[in-house]
Each structure stands twice: as structure tokens, then as C-alpha cells.
Write a protein that holds these residues in place. Structure first.
Motif, short mmCIF file in Angstrom:
data_model
loop_
_atom_site.label_atom_id
_atom_site.label_comp_id
_atom_site.label_asym_id
_atom_site.label_seq_id
_atom_site.Cartn_x
_atom_site.Cartn_y
_atom_site.Cartn_z
N SER A 259 -5.97 -10.61 1.67
CA SER A 259 -6.04 -11.68 0.69
C SER A 259 -4.84 -12.60 0.84
O SER A 259 -3.78 -12.18 1.32
N ARG B 157 0.80 -1.22 0.00
CA ARG B 157 0.00 0.00 0.00
C ARG B 157 0.84 1.28 0.00
O ARG B 157 0.35 2.34 -0.39
N LEU C 231 -1.49 -10.12 1.48
CA LEU C 231 -1.44 -8.68 1.18
C LEU C 231 -2.84 -8.11 1.34
O LEU C 231 -3.80 -8.86 1.51
N THR C 232 -2.97 -6.78 1.32
CA THR C 232 -4.33 -6.23 1.41
C THR C 232 -5.07 -6.57 0.12
O THR C 232 -4.48 -6.67 -0.95
N THR C 233 -6.38 -6.70 0.26
CA THR C 233 -7.22 -6.96 -0.91
C THR C 233 -7.12 -5.79 -1.89
O THR C 233 -7.14 -5.99 -3.11
N GLU C 234 -6.91 -4.59 -1.37
CA GLU C 234 -6.69 -3.42 -2.24
C GLU C 234 -5.43 -3.59 -3.10
O GLU C 234 -5.43 -3.28 -4.29
N SER C 235 -4.34 -4.04 -2.48
CA SER C 235 -3.10 -4.25 -3.24
C SER C 235 -3.30 -5.36 -4.28
O SER C 235 -2.83 -5.27 -5.41
N LEU C 236 -4.01 -6.41 -3.87
CA LEU C 236 -4.29 -7.51 -4.79
C LEU C 236 -5.04 -6.98 -6.01
O LEU C 236 -4.72 -7.34 -7.15
N ASP D 159 -5.09 -3.90 -7.17
CA ASP D 159 -4.17 -3.08 -7.99
C ASP D 159 -3.30 -3.97 -8.87
O ASP D 159 -3.03 -3.64 -10.02
N LEU D 160 -2.82 -5.06 -8.30
CA LEU D 160 -1.96 -5.98 -9.06
C LEU D 160 -2.78 -6.78 -10.07
O LEU D 160 -2.23 -7.27 -11.06
N ASP D 161 -4.07 -6.94 -9.79
CA ASP D 161 -4.97 -7.72 -10.64
C ASP D 161 -4.38 -9.12 -10.90
O ASP D 161 -4.20 -9.54 -12.04
N LEU D 162 -4.05 -9.83 -9.82
CA LEU D 162 -3.43 -11.16 -9.96
C LEU D 162 -4.46 -12.23 -10.30
O LEU D 162 -5.50 -12.32 -9.65
N ILE E 6 -10.60 -7.24 3.90
CA ILE E 6 -9.35 -6.47 4.11
C ILE E 6 -8.12 -7.19 3.56
O ILE E 6 -7.28 -6.59 2.92
#
Lengths: 69, 69, 69, 69, 69, 69
Positions: free
Chosen positions: D23, A6, C39-44, C46-49, D21
Motif C-alpha cells: 500500500s 510486520r 508498507l504492506t497492506t497487512e500493516s496498513l 493493522d494501523l487502520d489509517l 500486498i
């Protein structure tokens, strides 16, 4: 290039100090920024954080990962 | 009050989002700041960091500790 | 013996380098392995894994805990 | 792109599981690799690590940072 | 079994609370213990720590690794 | 003063050892205490932790943050 974290802070190297195994690098932050913290909901409730509250964010230097293009 | 950490950032809470176990808090950084990183001297040499070099500092949100007075 | 961590890598010591306080150890990984990241779901997002995506997994050496029988 | 970290593992996403929150992502490691650990010299001496010694390397998933191009 | 870490605390599980991805476990510490911290020498000098000084040791729960035989 | 962390241990400095970049401080814990760990629910299930179970809690010294008033 996208990172699974983040917090991304733009910075400029100010000083470098090295030992045999470990080094310490200081940076000037070059853009105002936003930061994020993940903590337990229990800790959040103890802190009772609400929008507008002033806090100090503490980060051990070992957790800061520099990336250079 | 003194902390055994190199990075202390003044910030203001912007938003709070909670789950049963974990929460995510976003902050606006309220003062320009300096940051520090500790890394292995080997990593430093790979990065070849010198004063003036531009970098991105990546910090996982889990490593950011909010403190409130 | 069971560990509360998702990543357990079998490895063989390759080299050891020591200072007064800190040491750096290098290992050869001896078995192909699987790894996990939280990782945060937000970061996931953003990465679109998605399954099949190629990534690099970055881990600071300080977060690797060697255990020996 | 260079990272201030000793461990860079090439991997492929295997599965993704998300909560509000946090992942959890699982990866297949796609190339044999080398890893590094930084620990106190005291811990190293307790472990008495020498080249050739077999160890397990334990890493909490929270310390694994995925990067995608 | 030897661990590459300075802190090993004997404890007993008190409570467990789980979410889809993350869980929080509480423990009672069952033996008086000693702890160790690694920090930058700069932070140490700011704190001016001397034998006998009273401190609080703060550890995020995410950095505590339970091991069970 | 409130901290966004589950673990706060009262302690007294026992010894200090310094290098150019890093230092190692040892503490005596001065009060019996409770500790908390956050881990993935998958790791929790592998460990099968239930109230009363005996565990060892492993914490790398780098993750211990001393605070002094």
C-alpha cells in the motif's frame, strides 16, 4: 501504539558499544516469534519457497529499530 | 558461507502470498536467538539503553532477506 | 533531474559531525512538505489509517540521502 | 515511548491506495521539522556540506515507518 | 549534482513491469564499476575480508534508486 | 545457496577501512552485470522510464551485503 511494520520482536538489552557517531546494541530475544519478509515475486520464484522450507533470514543491524516504553 | 550482517535467524516458511510484483512470506522462527541493532549514538542516548532493559525491535518486512540452501 | 523516490525534502545544513567512517548531518527543513510511505497492506490494515488520522513518521537517519547541486 | 531513530515527523494521512500486498499512503507534514542523515564521511567530503548549504533530502517511501497512537 | 552515497552505477533500462502500487525495472550496467559496502566491524571480522578476496554483493532491488537527467 | 534479492554482483575486495563500530569496504566489480530496482509505480511514471533510457543507479553503501564462501 501501532507500527506500520510486520516484525515486532520482544527483546532485552545484552550489551551496548558506542563510538562517536554510531553504536551497536545486542539483544536477547525474549519470546519465540514469527517473522515476515517482503521480496519481489521473481526472487520468491527463484527461491521456490513453500510452507515447511527451512531458510535463514538475514537482516543488517542498521535495519533494526529499538523502541522503549 | 559467511554474511556481512549481524542478524541470522533460522526459520521455517509458514505462508506465501504473491502479487504481480511483490510477495509476502511469513516464517516461524525455529531457534531462540540474539539480535543486534546499529543506531546513532545520539539515538542510543535518547533511549538510554542499559543491559536488562526491555525493548521492542521493529523491522520492516522489506529488510528481511531469506536465504535457502 | 528526476529521482525514483516519493520523498524530496528541501533543507538547509545545520550541523555536521564526523567520525573516521560515518558522519551525522542535521538539517532544517525549509519548506512545508508532503511525505509518502510504502508498507504492506497487512500493516496498513493493522494501523487502520484513514484520511485525517494523525501519525508519527519514523525514519532512520541512514535512509536519508542528501543531494547537492 | 522512545524510538531509536533520529527522524520523527508529525503528519496527517491525506490518501491511502492499496494493492494485494503493498500500500502507498500520503501524508501532510503538520509541523516544521528538523531532519538528520547518516552517511559515510567520504560521501560527506564529496558533498562538501557546510552549515547553510541548501540540499534536497531523498527518502524512498519504503523507508518511512508510520506509527499511530 | 552530488549524491550522499558511495555507489553510482551507469545503466540503461532493459525492461519495466508495473503493478498498481509497485514496479520492477531491470537495467544493463553500461560501465565497469567499483562498489562500496558499510557494515559493522564485527561483521567484517567474521567475514575476514582482505584485498583480493572474492565476494558476492547482495542488494535488494528496493534499495536501488534510479535517477534520470 | 539462493538469495531473496534481485541483485548479485561478483566483486573483489580492493580496500578495507575500520573504525570501532563501522567499517567501509571497497570492491572491484569483476563481471559486467544486470541490476534491478523496485520503486513505486508513481515514481516510475514521474521518471517516465522506457527501455534504452540512460540512468544513474544510486545505492547507499549500507545497503550492500557482502557474502563470502
Amino acid at each position: 501504539m501501532k507500527y506500520g511494520a510486520r516484525n515486532k520482536v520482544n527483546a532485552k538489552v545484552k550489551s551496548v558499544k558506542s563510538d562517536g557517531i554510531m553504536s551497536l546494541v545486542k539483544f536477547d530475544v525474549t519470546s519465540p516469534s514469527e517473522m515476515a519478509s517482503v521480496l519481489t515475486t521473481e526472487s520468491l520464484e527463484d527461491l521456490d519457497l513453500k510452507p515447511g522450507d527451512k531458510v535463514e533470514l538475514i537482516i543488517k543491524a542498521i535495519h533494526v529499530l529499538p523502541i522503549k516504553q
